[in-house]
Design a protein around this motif. Structure first.
Motif, PDB file in Angstrom:
ATOM      1  N   UNK A 174       0.828  -1.205   0.000  1.00 40.77           N
ATOM      2  CA  UNK A 174       0.000   0.000   0.000  1.00 40.77           C
ATOM      3  C   UNK A 174       0.861   1.253   0.000  1.00 40.77           C
ATOM      4  N   UNK A 175       1.817   1.317   0.917  1.00 42.07           N
ATOM      5  CA  UNK A 175       2.675   2.505   1.018  1.00 42.07           C
ATOM      6  C   UNK A 175       3.501   2.680  -0.252  1.00 42.07           C
ATOM      7  N   UNK A 176       4.113   1.591  -0.721  1.00 37.79           N
ATOM      8  CA  UNK A 176       4.962   1.677  -1.906  1.00 37.79           C
ATOM      9  C   UNK A 176       4.194   2.089  -3.150  1.00 37.79           C
ATOM     10  N   UNK A 177       2.984   1.571  -3.313  1.00 32.91           N
ATOM     11  CA  UNK A 177       2.206   1.890  -4.511  1.00 32.91           C
ATOM     12  C   UNK A 177       1.827   3.367  -4.558  1.00 32.91           C
ATOM     13  N   UNK A 178       1.379   3.916  -3.434  1.00 27.32           N
ATOM     14  CA  UNK A 178       1.004   5.333  -3.438  1.00 27.32           C
ATOM     15  C   UNK A 178       2.235   6.231  -3.584  1.00 27.32           C
ATOM     16  N   UNK A 179       3.377   5.789  -3.081  1.00 25.63           N
ATOM     17  CA  UNK A 179       4.611   6.566  -3.297  1.00 25.63           C
ATOM     18  C   UNK A 179       4.965   6.570  -4.785  1.00 25.63           C
ATOM     19  N   UNK A 180       4.848   5.413  -5.438  1.00 24.23           N
ATOM     20  CA  UNK A 180       5.133   5.330  -6.871  1.00 24.23           C
ATOM     21  C   UNK A 180       4.154   6.217  -7.652  1.00 24.23           C
ATOM     22  N   UNK A 181       2.896   6.191  -7.258  1.00 24.28           N
ATOM     23  CA  UNK A 181       1.914   7.038  -7.942  1.00 24.28           C
ATOM     24  C   UNK A 181       2.309   8.514  -7.830  1.00 24.28           C
ATOM     25  N   UNK A 182       2.689   8.931  -6.633  1.00 22.56           N
ATOM     26  CA  UNK A 182       3.075  10.330  -6.440  1.00 22.56           C
ATOM     27  C   UNK A 182       4.323  10.678  -7.253  1.00 22.56           C
ATOM     28  N   UNK A 183       5.324   9.776  -7.249  1.00 17.56           N
ATOM     29  CA  UNK A 183       6.567  10.036  -7.966  1.00 17.56           C
ATOM     30  C   UNK A 183       6.328  10.162  -9.470  1.00 17.56           C
ATOM     31  N   UNK A 184       5.537   9.276 -10.014  1.00 16.82           N
ATOM     32  CA  UNK A 184       5.306   9.309 -11.448  1.00 16.82           C
ATOM     33  C   UNK A 184       4.348  10.429 -11.853  1.00 16.82           C
ATOM     34  N   UNK A 185       3.459  10.823 -10.980  1.00 17.99           N
ATOM     35  CA  UNK A 185       2.603  11.975 -11.278  1.00 17.99           C
ATOM     36  C   UNK A 185       3.453  13.235 -11.392  1.00 17.99           C
ATOM     37  N   UNK A 186       4.381  13.384 -10.461  1.00 14.69           N
ATOM     38  CA  UNK A 186       5.265  14.550 -10.499  1.00 14.69           C
ATOM     39  C   UNK A 186       6.227  14.460 -11.673  1.00 14.69           C
ATOM     40  N   UNK A 187       6.740  13.259 -11.935  1.00 12.06           N
ATOM     41  CA  UNK A 187       7.755  13.090 -12.984  1.00 12.06           C
ATOM     42  C   UNK A 187       7.168  13.287 -14.379  1.00 12.06           C
TER      43      UNK A 187
END
Length: 530
Positions: A174-187
């Motif tokens: 759960x934590x890792x997936x939402x972090x990836x979502x945030x990183x790729x949204x910004x990227x």
């Protein structure tokens, strides 16, 4: 799991170092042009497969179980990194190829872990699978491949987490997936135009997946909806709400998103309540969160209208009163708690907004204490006194019930004091074209003194010493205001009248104290000399 991490945390750290080095080498060789992309992919598949075979061989020969799991996990991590490179970083593989490869590796890891109880292997593989796309930092938008990648990982790891009750897997996923979502949204900075943009779809998919997943996990845990699943379910809704508001800020009012999310939380809480058969922390917390979100969404209710604060108070005050009645009749503690929370928030809101809110005149005429503004105060006070009289929230005869009852009564009396203050101010604004602020302050002083007297009378009638204490505090504050703040200016006759009234009130309170002390037959119970 705690024992495993404590004993082998250095091994886990070593795996992460090796994986990071492998990914860095991939990217560096790409920048330097040493080998072709196809060669890189082949090398990654070869290394990952070789490590996996070595781990299986070590397991077959019954060598150290932890060693075999670490080697197998490292092999899975290398394969995940290869898939990230081929399908996400460069888009060399189609989404279907990524799906097939991810499904094969994940299915193998999951089957082995389920068969042999390899918890360490699952944690290593999950860490590598989530870390790989974060470290790759792709230059092209391959979000659909990433979505498939994360879906396969989450589906498999969530399933074995539920089956084996390895709760840390779903927490990390759960934590890792939402972090990836945030990183790729910004990227990527993807376009978010329209109500149904791709970023919103992915966020909604993640929210729905985890909402259902945590519900199933709690169901499988003997219908226990407490613990990590409950907290992460709440966090899941909050994260989605924040992203949805950010994505839809130009297309949809934030209050709509918050209201929909609040409805989902309330529905989830009621579903939990129905399954368990009684109110527990999970169902109550979800319903309270939903109520608060709906209350927050209602802040935009009546936007553009001058009477917006009045509308909010009547709507949510009515909801609080209805929940109080339902909680009392049906003996639903969750409804009673939700009612108290809403009543408290609305009361604070009204104390802040009332000074600029419209008076709410009836038929275009202001009548003191008979206007919509006054009715808002009356509604809040009536609900508070209902809490105090009916023993809402705490239904027992112990000290906690008494304390809660007195607390609600005191808060309700504060609301009555606010009603007196606002109505007197409005009387001067409407009926006196020219008045001095000194005269208004003297009038407020008298009204508060009478209010202190009423508190004493209420305390004597109910045999409650707490109200006498509260009345004493109010009277002392009134005395300070009258002596140090109101004795300025030129309104001498008015000041004399006010001081005489306050003196009469003080003598009357002294008489009430003596009368009460005589009836109680306990002189020591008197805590004030008036």
């Amino acid at each position: 799991m705690e024992t495993i991490v404590r004993k082998h945390w250095t091994s886990l750290l070593g795996v992460l170092f090796v994986l990071s080095a492998f990914i860095t080498l991939f990217k560096y060789s790409l920048d330097e042009g040493w080998i072709t992309d196809v060669m890189k992919i082949g090398f990654g598949l070869l290394c990952g497969t070789g490590l996996s075979v070595a781990g299986l061989e070590a397991s077959r020969k019954r060598r150290s179980a932890y060693v075999s799991q670490i080697v197998l996990g490292l092999g899975a991590c290398v394969l995940y990194a290869t898939f990230s490179f081929a399908g996400i970083y460069y888009g060399l593989w189609s989404p279907m190829t990524v799906l097939i490869g991810m499904t094969a590796v994940t299915a193998g890891v999951t089957a082995f872990s389920y068969r042999f109880g390899s918890r360490l292997l699952m944690n290593i593989s999950l860490a590598g699978g989530l870390l790989s796309p974060l470290l790759m930092q792709p230059e092209t938008d391959q979000v659909f491949s990433l979505f498939i990648y994360l879906f396969v990982i989450n589906a498999a790891f969530f399933s074995i987490s539920v089956a084996k009750r390895w709760s840390e897997l779903r927490v990390h996923a759960f934590i890792g997936t939402w972090i990836i979502y945030a990183a790729y949204f910004v990227h990527y900075n993807p376009p978010v135009d329209g109500l149904w943009s791709m970023p919103l779809r992915y966020a909604l998919a993640a929210f729905a997946f985890y909402a259902i997943g945590f519900m199933i996990a709690s169901w499988r845990s003997n219908r226990c909806f407490d613990g990590w699943s409950m907290y992460l379910s709440l966090a899941n809704g909050i994260l989605f709400g924040c992203w949805a508001i950010n994505i839809l800020q130009d297309d949809l009012p934030y209050s709509v998103v918050i209201a929909l999310l609040g409805a989902v939380f309330i529905g989830t809480g009621m579903f939990m309540l129905r399954l368990v058969g009684k109110a527990d922390s999970a169902s109550v917390s979800h319903m309270l969160a939903g109520m608060l979100l709906l209350l927050l969404a209602s802040s935009s209710l009546g936007s553009g209208l001058e009477a917006k604060p009045l509308v909010n108070v009547f709507v949510w005050g009515g909801i609080a009163g209805l929940l109080a009645l339902v909680g009392q009749v049906k003996h639903w503690m969750s409804a009673a708690i939700a009612s108290v929370v809403i009543w408290t928030v609305v009361g604070i809101y009204w104390f802040v907004e009332t000074w600029d809110a419209p008076r709410g005149e009836w038929f275009g005429t202001f009548i003191p204490f008979l206007n919509w503004g006054a009715m808002a105060w009356v509604l809040l006070a009536a609900i508070g006194f209902y809490y105090a009289m009916r023993g809402i929230v705490v239904r027992s005869t112990d000290n906690s019930a008494y304390v809660m009852s007195m607390l609600f009564a005191l808060l309700s009396h504060l609301i009555v004091g606010g009603l007196l203050t606002v109505q007197i101010q409005n009387v001067f604004l409407v009926y006196f074209d020219e008045y001095s602020d000194q005269l208004l302050q003297l009038s407020l002083t008298v009204s508060w003194g009478i209010y202190a007297l009423l508190l004493y009378l209420w305390g004597a009638h109910q045999r409650q010493i707490l109200f006498r204490i509260f009345g004493s505090v109010v009277l002392v504050l009134v005395a300070i205001k009258a002596i140090f703040m109101d004795l300025q200016g030129e309104e001498a006759l008015y000041k004399v009248f006010v001081l005489l009234v306050l003196g009469g009130i003080s003598f009357l309170i002294t008489w009430v104290n003596a009368k009460w002390r005589q009836e109680e037959g306990n002189p020591q119970s008197d805590i004030s000399n008036g």
